[in-house]
Design an enzyme around this catalytic site. Structure first.
Site, PDB file in Angstrom:
ATOM      1  N   GLU A  66     -81.286 -26.176 -17.137  1.00  7.79           N
ATOM      2  CA  GLU A  66     -80.027 -25.612 -17.582  1.00  7.79           C
ATOM      3  C   GLU A  66     -79.870 -25.740 -19.173  1.00  7.79           C
ATOM      4  OE1 GLU A  66     -76.598 -27.144 -15.673  1.00  7.79           O
ATOM      5  OE2 GLU A  66     -77.160 -26.248 -13.597  1.00  7.79           O
ATOM      6  N   GLU A  90     -80.699 -25.831  -7.355  1.00  9.88           N
ATOM      7  CA  GLU A  90     -79.531 -26.516  -7.268  1.00  9.88           C
ATOM      8  C   GLU A  90     -78.438 -25.700  -6.480  1.00  9.88           C
ATOM      9  OE1 GLU A  90     -77.842 -28.882 -10.646  1.00  9.88           O
ATOM     10  OE2 GLU A  90     -79.860 -29.802 -11.320  1.00  9.88           O
TER      11      GLU A  90
HETATM   12  C1  PNW Z   1     -75.511 -29.073 -13.080  1.00 10.67           C
HETATM   13  N1  PNW Z   1     -70.115 -26.083 -15.591  1.00 10.67           N
HETATM   14  O1  PNW Z   1     -74.530 -29.135 -14.222  1.00 10.67           O
HETATM   15  C2  PNW Z   1     -76.440 -30.107 -13.417  1.00 10.67           C
HETATM   16  O2  PNW Z   1     -77.892 -29.451 -13.605  1.00 10.67           O
HETATM   17  C3  PNW Z   1     -76.597 -31.338 -12.599  1.00 10.67           C
HETATM   18  O3  PNW Z   1     -76.893 -32.362 -13.394  1.00 10.67           O
HETATM   19  C4  PNW Z   1     -75.013 -31.556 -12.485  1.00 10.67           C
HETATM   20  O4  PNW Z   1     -74.735 -32.769 -11.805  1.00 10.67           O
HETATM   21  C5  PNW Z   1     -74.767 -30.369 -11.535  1.00 10.67           C
HETATM   22  O5  PNW Z   1     -74.790 -29.175 -11.952  1.00 10.67           O
HETATM   23  C6  PNW Z   1     -72.956 -30.377 -11.100  1.00 10.67           C
HETATM   24  O6  PNW Z   1     -72.178 -30.285 -12.015  1.00 10.67           O
HETATM   25  C7  PNW Z   1     -73.537 -28.316 -14.604  1.00 10.67           C
HETATM   26  O7  PNW Z   1     -69.374 -26.533 -16.073  1.00 10.67           O
HETATM   27  C8  PNW Z   1     -72.645 -28.946 -15.071  1.00 10.67           C
HETATM   28  O8  PNW Z   1     -70.213 -24.682 -15.279  1.00 10.67           O
HETATM   29  C9  PNW Z   1     -71.419 -27.995 -15.342  1.00 10.67           C
HETATM   30  C10 PNW Z   1     -71.535 -26.747 -15.122  1.00 10.67           C
HETATM   31  C11 PNW Z   1     -72.674 -26.079 -14.589  1.00 10.67           C
HETATM   32  C12 PNW Z   1     -73.590 -26.860 -14.290  1.00 10.67           C
END
Ligand code: PNW
Length: 440
Positions: A165, A346
């Site tokens: 990401e 994911e």
């Molecule tokens: C992903 N947003 O993160 C990550 O790859 C993981 O490590 C994380 O635990 C998971 O999604 C759940 O959050 C994100 O705010 C964190 O849009 C925040 C966002 C998107 C993805």
């Protein structure tokens, strides 16, 4: 309602985690600090003052967790390697004990017939490298490629992921400052982005040169962007936001160029274009062997460029639930980009469900969520989109970054006092789905 959707034999059913979120053992066996140790130990940065010092204790519970994966019938496990566990200073001397942990993990997966998908970078940059400028320093891409070669040579892993990401690094880490390294400067964020792309490309080139036959790709969080209404202004804003959400991550890697409209937009805000040197895009566009797609939410944008919510949200307030968005993203990737095998790396949501008096965790909302997303994915596959696998986020409840332990994304409940693991109803449902190969 019965769905009865059959998945191909050999479909890669998996679950995902990341190093800082589950391992703990932050200062053990020679691991060096990462930017997330620094950030989580800075007062006010993480809810409740939580840190990943102990997390889900996975470093010490490795064999128990491997047995858990086998009991859940997983065919694939996506994990990440802690760069500072392998190279405490980020470069130079290898920490054999750190590398051995990942050797044991990979051997344990092979012994159980579970395919590893190893991510090189899931945000825990060695602090020593942040001290030298981190991703704003072009050299960081070279340090990354050296680190990648070390683990490519040491680990018997066929499938690799590069950067997890990049969008979250850019936005949460360098614009909003809610993730490490806690910077709030769009100008710097796009410089970091270019070097993240370069790091990805250099690692992909290295794998192809050193280990032909193995596969590598990025893991991009993508969100379909829809205009919130029928007006021209909303349509224009949606196109702009699609550039910022999706095209600046996809186009360099898959098409070998930054989108023209985005380069103009970025040039007004950042010195980034001056950091794009001749030849960089050829490196970044090293052909990828698989594309990791992380799908959580859609984005609706109105004519003023404001985000609008149209669907229910999960416990995480950003996580608007819209399964059809996964179908839309997959079809679009197939239409607009060169064909490459896709993996959902994911997809998941947090819930507050905890063990009842009988010990069961009745997380019916999670079951519904995965079922609806898998049905949308199946529809895309039926229309010819080459999706080879799906990884639920996450195997275990874990350290949810700035939210600490307050949001639980796991298929498996973790009691963070005792480190006891309890498969939630969703884990048992997922196990039965994997065994049957049919979504009901
Ligand atoms: C992903 N947003 O993160 C990550 O790859 C993981 O490590 C994380 O635990 C998971 O999604 C759940 O959050 C994100 O705010 C964190 O849009 C925040 C966002 C998107 C993805």
């Amino acid at each position: 309602m019965e769905l009865n959707l059959r998945f191909p034999d050999g479909f890669v059913w998996g679950a995902a985690t990341s190093s800082y979120q589950i391992e703990g053992a932050a200062a053990e066996d020679g691991r060096g600090p990462s930017v997330w140790d620094t950030f989580s130990h800075t007062p006010g940065k993480v809810r409740g003052g939580d840190t990943g010092d102990v997390a889900a204790g996975h470093y010490h519970l490795l064999s128990e967790d491997l047995d858990l994966m086998a009991a859940l019938a997983l065919r694939s496990y996506r994990f990440s390697i802690s760069w500072s566990r392998v190279l405490p200073e980020g470069t130079g001397q290898v920490n054999q004990k750190g590398l051995d942990f990942y050797r044991r993990l990979v051997d344990g997966l092979h012994a159980r017939g579970i395919r590893p998908l190893a991510t090189l970078f899931h945000w825990d940059l060695p602090q020593a490298l942040q001290d030298k400028g981190g991703w704003e320093n072009r050299d960081c891409a070279l340090w990354f490629a050296d680190y990648a070669q070390t683990v490519f040579d040491a680990l018997d892993v066929a499938d690799w992921g590069t950067i997890n990401e990049p969008k979250t690094v850019v936005e949460a880490g360098y614009q909003m400052g809610v993730h490490a390294p806690g910077i709030t400067d769009p100008a710097r964020s796009y410089v970091a982005l270019h070097h993240l792309h370069l790091a990805h490309g250099l690692a992909a080139q290295a794998l192809h040169a050193l280990h032909p036959g193995r596969r590598i790709g990025p893991a991009l969080n993508l969100s379909p962007v829809y205009p919130a209404d029928d007006g021209d202004a909303a349509r224009e804003q949606a196109h702009l936001y699609d550039g910022l959400e999706n095209r600046i991550y996809l186009d360099p890697i898959l098409l070998g160029r930054y989108p023209d409209d985005m380069m103009e937009w970025i040039a007004r805000r950042s010195p980034m274009p001056r950091h794009v040197l001749d030849g960089d895009l050829a490196v970044i566009a090293e052909p990828v062997d698989l594309l990791g797609v992380q799908y959580y939410n859609p984005k609706y944008v109105d004519g003023a460029g404001r985000r609008v919510f149209k669907h229910p949200v999960a416990q995480a307030e950003w996580l608007e639930i819209h399964p059809e968005g996964l179908y839309d993203i997959l079809v679009r990737l197939h239409r607009d980009y060169p064909a490459v095998p896709l993996r959902i790396t994911e997809n998941g949501l947090p819930t507050t469900d905890a063990p009842g008096p009988d010990g069961r965790v009745r997380d019916t909302g999670r079951i519904a969520y995965h079922r609806d997303h898998l049905a949308a994915m199946h529809r895309a596959m039926a229309e010819g989109v080459p999706v080879e696998g799906y990884h639920a986020w996450s195997l275990l409840d874990n350290f949810e970054w700035a939210e600490g332990y307050s949001q639980r994304f796991g298929l498996v409940y973790v009691d963070f006092e005792t480190q006891r693991r309890t498969p939630k109803d969703s884990a048992l449902w997922y196990r039965d789905l994997i065994r049957r190969g049919v979504l009901r």
